[in-house]
Motif scaffolding. Structure first.
Motif, PDB file in Angstrom:
ATOM      1  N   PHE A 177      -4.316  13.977  -3.478  1.00 46.76           N
ATOM      2  CA  PHE A 177      -5.278  12.908  -3.205  1.00 46.76           C
ATOM      3  C   PHE A 177      -5.590  12.793  -1.723  1.00 46.76           C
ATOM      4  O   PHE A 177      -4.706  12.930  -0.889  1.00 46.76           O
TER       5      PHE A 177
ATOM      6  N   ALA B  15       3.517  10.280 -13.676  1.00 47.73           N
ATOM      7  CA  ALA B  15       4.013  10.473 -12.313  1.00 47.73           C
ATOM      8  C   ALA B  15       4.378  11.931 -12.095  1.00 47.73           C
ATOM      9  O   ALA B  15       4.036  12.530 -11.070  1.00 47.73           O
TER      10      ALA B  15
ATOM     11  N   LEU C 127       1.899   6.998   5.541  1.00 44.34           N
ATOM     12  CA  LEU C 127       2.984   6.020   5.628  1.00 44.34           C
ATOM     13  C   LEU C 127       3.305   5.782   7.101  1.00 44.34           C
ATOM     14  O   LEU C 127       3.645   6.718   7.823  1.00 44.34           O
TER      15      LEU C 127
ATOM     16  N   ILE D 241       0.698   4.357  -2.555  1.00 40.22           N
ATOM     17  CA  ILE D 241       0.489   5.767  -2.210  1.00 40.22           C
ATOM     18  C   ILE D 241       1.578   6.623  -2.848  1.00 40.22           C
ATOM     19  O   ILE D 241       1.304   7.678  -3.429  1.00 40.22           O
ATOM     20  N   LEU D 242       2.805   6.132  -2.727  1.00 41.56           N
ATOM     21  CA  LEU D 242       3.911   6.904  -3.314  1.00 41.56           C
ATOM     22  C   LEU D 242       3.668   7.109  -4.803  1.00 41.56           C
ATOM     23  O   LEU D 242       3.875   8.191  -5.349  1.00 41.56           O
ATOM     24  N   TRP D 243       3.223   6.042  -5.443  1.00 39.90           N
ATOM     25  CA  TRP D 243       2.974   6.127  -6.878  1.00 39.90           C
ATOM     26  C   TRP D 243       1.895   7.173  -7.165  1.00 39.90           C
ATOM     27  O   TRP D 243       2.015   7.988  -8.068  1.00 39.90           O
ATOM     28  N   LYS D 244       0.846   7.158  -6.342  1.00 40.04           N
ATOM     29  CA  LYS D 244      -0.226   8.130  -6.557  1.00 40.04           C
ATOM     30  C   LYS D 244       0.241   9.547  -6.276  1.00 40.04           C
ATOM     31  O   LYS D 244      -0.244  10.511  -6.882  1.00 40.04           O
ATOM     32  N   MET D 245       1.190   9.670  -5.358  1.00 42.27           N
ATOM     33  CA  MET D 245       1.668  11.020  -5.044  1.00 42.27           C
ATOM     34  C   MET D 245       2.603  11.539  -6.114  1.00 42.27           C
ATOM     35  O   MET D 245       3.010  12.697  -6.066  1.00 42.27           O
ATOM     36  N   GLY D 246       2.989  10.696  -7.039  1.00 41.10           N
ATOM     37  CA  GLY D 246       3.813  11.187  -8.135  1.00 41.10           C
ATOM     38  C   GLY D 246       5.217  10.615  -8.176  1.00 41.10           C
ATOM     39  O   GLY D 246       6.056  11.086  -8.925  1.00 41.10           O
ATOM     40  N   TYR D 247       5.489   9.569  -7.357  1.00 39.65           N
ATOM     41  CA  TYR D 247       6.758   8.865  -7.512  1.00 39.65           C
ATOM     42  C   TYR D 247       6.641   7.996  -8.759  1.00 39.65           C
ATOM     43  O   TYR D 247       5.681   7.236  -8.890  1.00 39.65           O
ATOM     44  N   SER D 248       7.603   8.123  -9.661  1.00 35.36           N
ATOM     45  CA  SER D 248       7.526   7.305 -10.868  1.00 35.36           C
ATOM     46  C   SER D 248       7.923   5.869 -10.524  1.00 35.36           C
ATOM     47  O   SER D 248       8.566   5.616  -9.511  1.00 35.36           O
ATOM     48  N   ARG D 249       7.546   4.951 -11.403  1.00 38.51           N
ATOM     49  CA  ARG D 249       7.930   3.555 -11.190  1.00 38.51           C
ATOM     50  C   ARG D 249       9.438   3.410 -11.030  1.00 38.51           C
ATOM     51  O   ARG D 249       9.920   2.616 -10.243  1.00 38.51           O
TER      52      ARG D 249
ATOM     53  N   LEU E 169       9.500  15.545  -2.661  1.00 40.99           N
ATOM     54  CA  LEU E 169       9.514  14.981  -4.010  1.00 40.99           C
ATOM     55  C   LEU E 169       9.708  16.076  -5.050  1.00 40.99           C
ATOM     56  O   LEU E 169      10.326  15.860  -6.086  1.00 40.99           O
TER      57      LEU E 169
ATOM     58  N   ILE F 276      -4.569   7.703 -12.710  1.00 40.70           N
ATOM     59  CA  ILE F 276      -4.275   6.415 -12.087  1.00 40.70           C
ATOM     60  C   ILE F 276      -4.773   5.280 -12.981  1.00 40.70           C
ATOM     61  O   ILE F 276      -4.199   4.204 -13.016  1.00 40.70           O
TER      62      ILE F 276
ATOM     63  N   ARG G 120       1.209  13.995 -11.689  1.00 42.10           N
ATOM     64  CA  ARG G 120       0.595  13.853 -10.362  1.00 42.10           C
ATOM     65  C   ARG G 120       1.405  14.602  -9.318  1.00 42.10           C
ATOM     66  O   ARG G 120       0.860  15.255  -8.434  1.00 42.10           O
ATOM     67  N   LYS G 121       2.738  14.522  -9.468  1.00 45.92           N
ATOM     68  CA  LYS G 121       3.617  15.178  -8.505  1.00 45.92           C
ATOM     69  C   LYS G 121       3.369  16.680  -8.499  1.00 45.92           C
ATOM     70  O   LYS G 121       3.271  17.301  -7.438  1.00 45.92           O
TER      71      LYS G 121
ATOM     72  N   LYS H 293       1.071  20.985  -1.453  1.00 43.60           N
ATOM     73  CA  LYS H 293       1.813  21.328  -2.665  1.00 43.60           C
ATOM     74  C   LYS H 293       0.986  22.203  -3.601  1.00 43.60           C
ATOM     75  O   LYS H 293       1.382  22.424  -4.738  1.00 43.60           O
TER      76      LYS H 293
ATOM     77  N   ASP I 232       4.028   6.666 -18.630  1.00 41.34           N
ATOM     78  CA  ASP I 232       4.075   6.393 -17.189  1.00 41.34           C
ATOM     79  C   ASP I 232       4.830   7.450 -16.406  1.00 41.34           C
ATOM     80  O   ASP I 232       4.357   7.943 -15.386  1.00 41.34           O
TER      81      ASP I 232
ATOM     82  N   ASN J 277       0.810  -1.213   0.000  1.00 38.66           N
ATOM     83  CA  ASN J 277       0.000   0.000   0.000  1.00 38.66           C
ATOM     84  C   ASN J 277       0.842   1.261   0.000  1.00 38.66           C
ATOM     85  O   ASN J 277       0.527   2.227  -0.681  1.00 38.66           O
ATOM     86  N   ASP J 278       1.919   1.215   0.785  1.00 35.02           N
ATOM     87  CA  ASP J 278       2.776   2.397   0.868  1.00 35.02           C
ATOM     88  C   ASP J 278       3.328   2.765  -0.507  1.00 35.02           C
ATOM     89  O   ASP J 278       3.370   3.939  -0.866  1.00 35.02           O
TER      90      ASP J 278
ATOM     91  N   ARG K  17      11.567   5.522  -9.878  1.00 33.28           N
ATOM     92  CA  ARG K  17      12.029   5.970  -8.571  1.00 33.28           C
ATOM     93  C   ARG K  17      11.641   4.971  -7.488  1.00 33.28           C
ATOM     94  O   ARG K  17      12.424   4.686  -6.580  1.00 33.28           O
TER      95      ARG K  17
END
Ligand SMILES: Nc1ncnc2c1ncn2[C@@H]1O[C@H](COP(=O)(O)OP(=O)(O)O)[C@@H](O)[C@H]1O
Ligand SMILES: [Mg+2]
Lengths: 678, 255
Positions: free
Chosen positions: B88, B79, B96, A583-591, B111, B55, B82-83, B159, B75, A579-580, A593
């Motif tokens: 969300f 990202a 976390l 969440i990171l992915w949704k927040m904009g961390y690319s795959r 980020l 998403i 979204r950043k 942000k 992809d 899940n973590d 990263r």
């Protein structure tokens, strides 16, 4: 539905999940069964064991192996149980009694272990066959491998019986877990609100200091005679160093690393980066529950690496030292004149091209010196009072053994050491070269010293022009050798001093010629002054290789086990926190990263045991080499080659496991619908 | 005013699904608007949000956010998008666990590689506004549900996203915590001009919005605008949903 159908359905549904369990169990059974087949194979064991050493070693190894199988199976069973508690909790909520759930788990274990047993028996037989072929080839055994059965029923029965015990143990452990956990604990066992971690400065500093002190103490061995290791005794210092390093490692991992990272966390400028803000707290969080595993793996890696490199060192060293112990292919002391012609005819008889063979006769004179005892080199009286030499009747008289520089050169050339022959300097009549047995511990050299030699009624002074480790005559026939000029040698020759004559035989035809050696040995009636290079090498290999094989087997097993534990451990940690990552992915961390973060998270857990293992092994082999081994070959770094190889192999095994683990973790995170834009 | 979000003819079909989860949905959201999306469970609200927020991908249709066509993003562009632009909030908070509340709120700015000093100041300011300044150094597990959801809202807002997506943010909260969170959201909407798109099935939560889109079976069946105060709007929403429920049940009686 009865338990049996549920468990069968369960297995079918989660096939990939169970496959991991099945294969890891099949793997340990393969190893176990192959080993049992090997040790129950009387034909081979009798061949490689001369004195029951292999049998007793097999027994020891099999105890280790059983402990290992139990440990490994318990660990993976726990791992799978933990991943399934949620599902089991739901059964419990639906009204299944705990005993039924337990029966379900047992059923599954029986199914899986039976499958693993069948796989293990098949692959174990293959592995056993491979080992037999390798051993016969390696040790040159006179065995027909086809006479050894492919499948050993006795070993299979043992393995099955042992596995039954293991299943009972696993069921008992499952029962204890299930009965201890409350219903609610089963349903949501994963995310317990854990206690806050405290960061104490004292144990952290102590961890660092103890580890450092242990390593410094180990380094002290390099000071030679003055080192604490010599002055306070080897075992005392060894125990102190060992306890320092062990305690230090425990504190370093459990206190110092979290402390250090917590300070990093406080340093905002460095902490607030996309990766660190995730990595550092994540590591601190994980070390709370994972410190024990990490400490255990670090200490075990250190032990395994140290054992394997010390072992490699102690096997490699005597073989490497053969170039000094028996420089000629064959050499013996001539006691009667007809021995030379008889030896020549034996060589003719057993060699395919006798023309290539060189026979050199060398006269060695024992000359005593009038110089004061403490001024003389250690080699002068080496072996004259030694208890070991006395009992074997090899006691020698003190004195220099003088040979002429031209016969020295000729011997070196015949032994194929052209370079060493060229480097022998020209000698004046008052000069000599002293051949050292081993370098002086304090690093001093006798070069420049003048010794008086008693030749007849005269006292002749000779000055050591240089010392050398390049002996051309074996130590059995000459220790404390002085190379003197040809003129001086003639003078010595004329003065009726005690003399021995040796015959050195070299050349391609006599190399690795066991038949010739045994014929000569028979002819000389087992004289201790007969030295065969290839014969000795063979002997060393066959005496040590079974030891080497067995311990190597254990070490490889250990690394595979620790790699698998790290694999399971990291995979659970990552998939528990799937899940973590989402969440990171949704927040904009690319795959990319996220993959990098996973890679680094896993790397830390592989690197800590490896680095501790590496450091401990380096320092331990340094101590071993300097304190416990003879120093026939001087202090060449090349001697650490086996250590380097052991470390490299470990590194490669860990590297492969790391890559596999990262791959599995990334797959666990990314294949899920939450982060998968297909 | 130029819309910040435009959805045209959006459809989404899940492989193996009986019908489309989204069926030709078209609407737009202006900058600074607070839009609520209502509908029964299974009507496609979460699907809509996922599709709008990069998403998930729609089966067909076009989405523009601040002029960017989401269909053109790969992809890593997604990202990055979204950043920089989206925030969300989820029903399950999704903080976390290993990070403190302060660190959790800081992640989006870290980020974006914003200097640490600025991050600290921004976190402090927002935490005070959201009433969680005293909880900053605690871990999520030590907080109540309402505090966690406010932290998660702070993380989404810090942000300054172009749009904030919230999927049933009050779904797991009691009424007092819900009110607290909704107040915080509408305050952020008014004072920081944050555009908000909030999914809910609760008329009370929906009444905090300026406009409501009501969903059924993957398309918009009704649209309500807030004209008077919140209580009036709440009554409007309640009567409209009751009317729609009536429509839904009546034909069934004939079957
Ligand atoms: N990942 C998925 N795969 C297949 N079908 C899905 C998936 N997600 C949602 N659906 C289906 O799409 C429809 C809309 O679901 P969803 O958007 O989650 O509704 P809501 O959020 O309004 O409750 C439902 O019928 C659901 O079964
Ligand atoms: Mg939903």
């Amino acid at each position: 539905m009865n338990t049996l159908t549920i468990s069968l359905k369960n297995i079918r549904k989660n096939l990939s999940f169970y496959a991991l369990y099945l294969f890891s169990a099949a793997f340990v059974i393969t190893v176990f069964f192959a080993f049992l087949s090997f040790s129950m194979d009387d034909i081979i064991v009798e061949k490689i064991s001369s004195d029951g050493r292999v049998e007793s070693m097999c027994r020891t190894v099999s105890i280790f192996l059983m402990a290992f199988v139990i440990f490994y199976m318990t660990y993976s069973n726990r791992f799978f149980l933990r991943r399934r508690t949620e599902e089991l909790g739901i059964y419990a909520l639906l009204g299944y009694r705990r005993t039924s759930i337990l029966a379900l788990l047992c059923c599954e274990n029986v199914f899986l272990c039976t499958g693993a047993l069948l796989l293990g028996l098949f692959f174990g037989s293959c592995l056993h066959r491979g080992i037999v072929l390798a051993v016969t080839a390696l040790l040159d055994l006179n065995v027909d491998p086809s006479g050894i059965p492919f499948f050993c029923p006795r070993a299979a029965a043992y393995t099955a019986g042992f596995l039954l015990v293991v299943i009972l143990l696993l069921s008992a452990s499952n029962a204890s877990v299930l009965l201890r956990t409350s219903l609610i604990g089963l349903v949501r066992c994963r995310k317990k609100a854990e206690k806050k971690m405290k960061f104490h400065r004292l144990p952290a500093v102590a961890g660092l200091a103890m580890t450092g002190a242990g390593y410094l103490l180990a380094l002290d061995i390099l000071r030679g005679e003055d080192s604490i290791w010599i002055t306070s005794g080897f075992y005392l210092t060894g125990m102190i160093t060992l306890s320092l390093v062990v305690c230090g490692t425990v504190l370093f991992i459990s206190a110092f690393l979290p402390f250090l990272l917590n300070r990093e966390r406080k340093d905002e400028d460095r902490f607030y980066t996309p990766s660190r803000i995730i990595l550092i707290p994540g590591f601190i969080y994980r070390i709370r529950s994972g410190a024990r595993t990490l400490i255990m793996l670090s200490l075990l890696s250190a032990a395994a690496l140290t054992v394997s490199s010390v072992m490699a060192l102690s096997l490699y060293y005597p073989v490497a030292a053969l170039s000094r112990i028996t420089p000629s292919e064959i050499e013996f002391r001539v006691t009667e004149e007809d021995e030379i012609s008889e030896a020549r005819s034996l060589v003719m008889q057993y060699t395919s091209d006798p023309g290539e063979t060189s026979f050199l006769e060398t006269d060695i004179y024992t000359v005593s010196s009038g110089s004061p005892g403490e001024y003389l080199p250690a080699e002068y009286s080496l072996g004259t009072t030694d208890a070991a030499s006395k009992s074997s009747g090899n006691l020698r008289d003190p004195g220099f053994k003088c040979i002429s520089v031209s016969s020295h050169r000729a011997l070196l050339k015949a032994q194929g050491r052209e370079k060493a022959a060229e480097q022998v300097p020209a000698l004046k009549d008052n000069e000599c070269i002293l051949i050292k047995y081993e370098p002086n511990r304090d690093g001093s050299s006798e070069a420049g010293r003048t010794y008086s030699l008693q030749v007849g009624s005269e006292e002749i002074a000779v000055t050591v022009k240089e010392t050398s480790m390049e002996n051309s005559v074996s130590f059995a026939n000459s220790v404390g050798t002085l190379i003197v000029s040809d003129d001086l040698f003639r003078e010595i020759d004329n003065s009726a001093l005690p003399c021995r004559r040796i015959l050195s035989v070299n050349g391609n035809g006599v190399r690795d010629n066991e038949q010739l050696y045994s014929a000569l040995n028979h002819f000389l009636e087992g004289s201790p002054y007969l030295q065969g290079h290839s014969h000795r090498q063979r002997e060393l290999l066959s005496v040590n290789s079974s030891t080497f094989l067995l311990i190597g087997f254990l070490v490889v097993l250990f690394f595979i086990a620790s790699g698998s534990i790290l694999y399971f451990n990291n995979l659970t940690a990552v998939s528990d926190n799937k899940n973590d990552y989402r969440i990171l992915w949704k927040m904009g961390y690319s795959r990319k990263r996220i993959r990098r973060i996973i890679r680094r998270q896993v790397l830390v857990f592989f690197a800590i045991p490896f680095l501790f293992g590496l450091l401990d092994c380096i320092f331990a082999s340094l101590v071993y080499k300097n304190a416990l081994m003879q120093n026939l070959l001087g202090n060449s770094l090349l001697l650490y080659l086996p250590v380097l190889l052991a470390v490299l192999m470990t590194g490669v095994i860990y590297l492969i496991y790391w890559l596999i683990t990262v791959h599995a973790c990334c797959r666990a995170v990314f294949t899920d619908s939450g982060t998968g834009r297909t | 005013m130029k819309p910040v979000l435009e959805a045209r003819q959006l459809s989404k079909r899940y492989p193996g699904g009986p019908g489309p989860a989204l069926d030709s949905v078209t609407f737009s959201v202006d900058r600074g608007e607070f839009v609520g999306i209502m509908g029964a469970s299974g009507s496609g609200k979460t699907t809509l949000l996922n599709v709008l927020s990069t998403i998930d991908r729609p089966t067909s249709g076009k989405i523009l956010i601040s002029g960017t066509d989401l269909g053109t993003l790969n992809d890593s562009d997604g990202a990055g998008f979204r950043k920089d632009r989206l925030g969300f909030i989820f029903q399950e908070y999704f903080l976390l666990d290993s990070l403190t509340i302060r660190e959790n709120i800081s992640v989006p700015l870290a980020l974006k590689k914003i200097p640490a000093r600025k991050i600290s100041a921004a976190v402090q300011r927002l935490a005070e506004r959201f009433g969680i300044a005293g909880q900053l150094d605690k871990y999520p597990a030590e907080l109540s549900g309402g505090q966690r959801q406010r932290a998660s809202a702070a993380r989404a807002i810090i942000k300054r996203p172009d749009i904030l997506f919230a999927d049933e943010p009050t779904g797991a909260l009691d009424s007092a915590s819900s009110t607290g969170l909704l107040n915080v959201l509408s305050e952020a909407n008014r004072e920081l001009q944050t555009t908000i798109l909030m999914v809910t099935h609760d008329a009370y939560a929906a009444s905090f919005a300026d406009r409501i889109l009501i969903f059924r079976d993957g398309h918009i069946v009704s649209e309500l605008f807030r004209t008077g105060d919140r209580q009036d709007f709440y009554r409007d929403i309640a009567s409209e949903t009751a009317r729609l429920d009536g429509l839904r049940t009546q034909p069934r009686q004939h079957v």
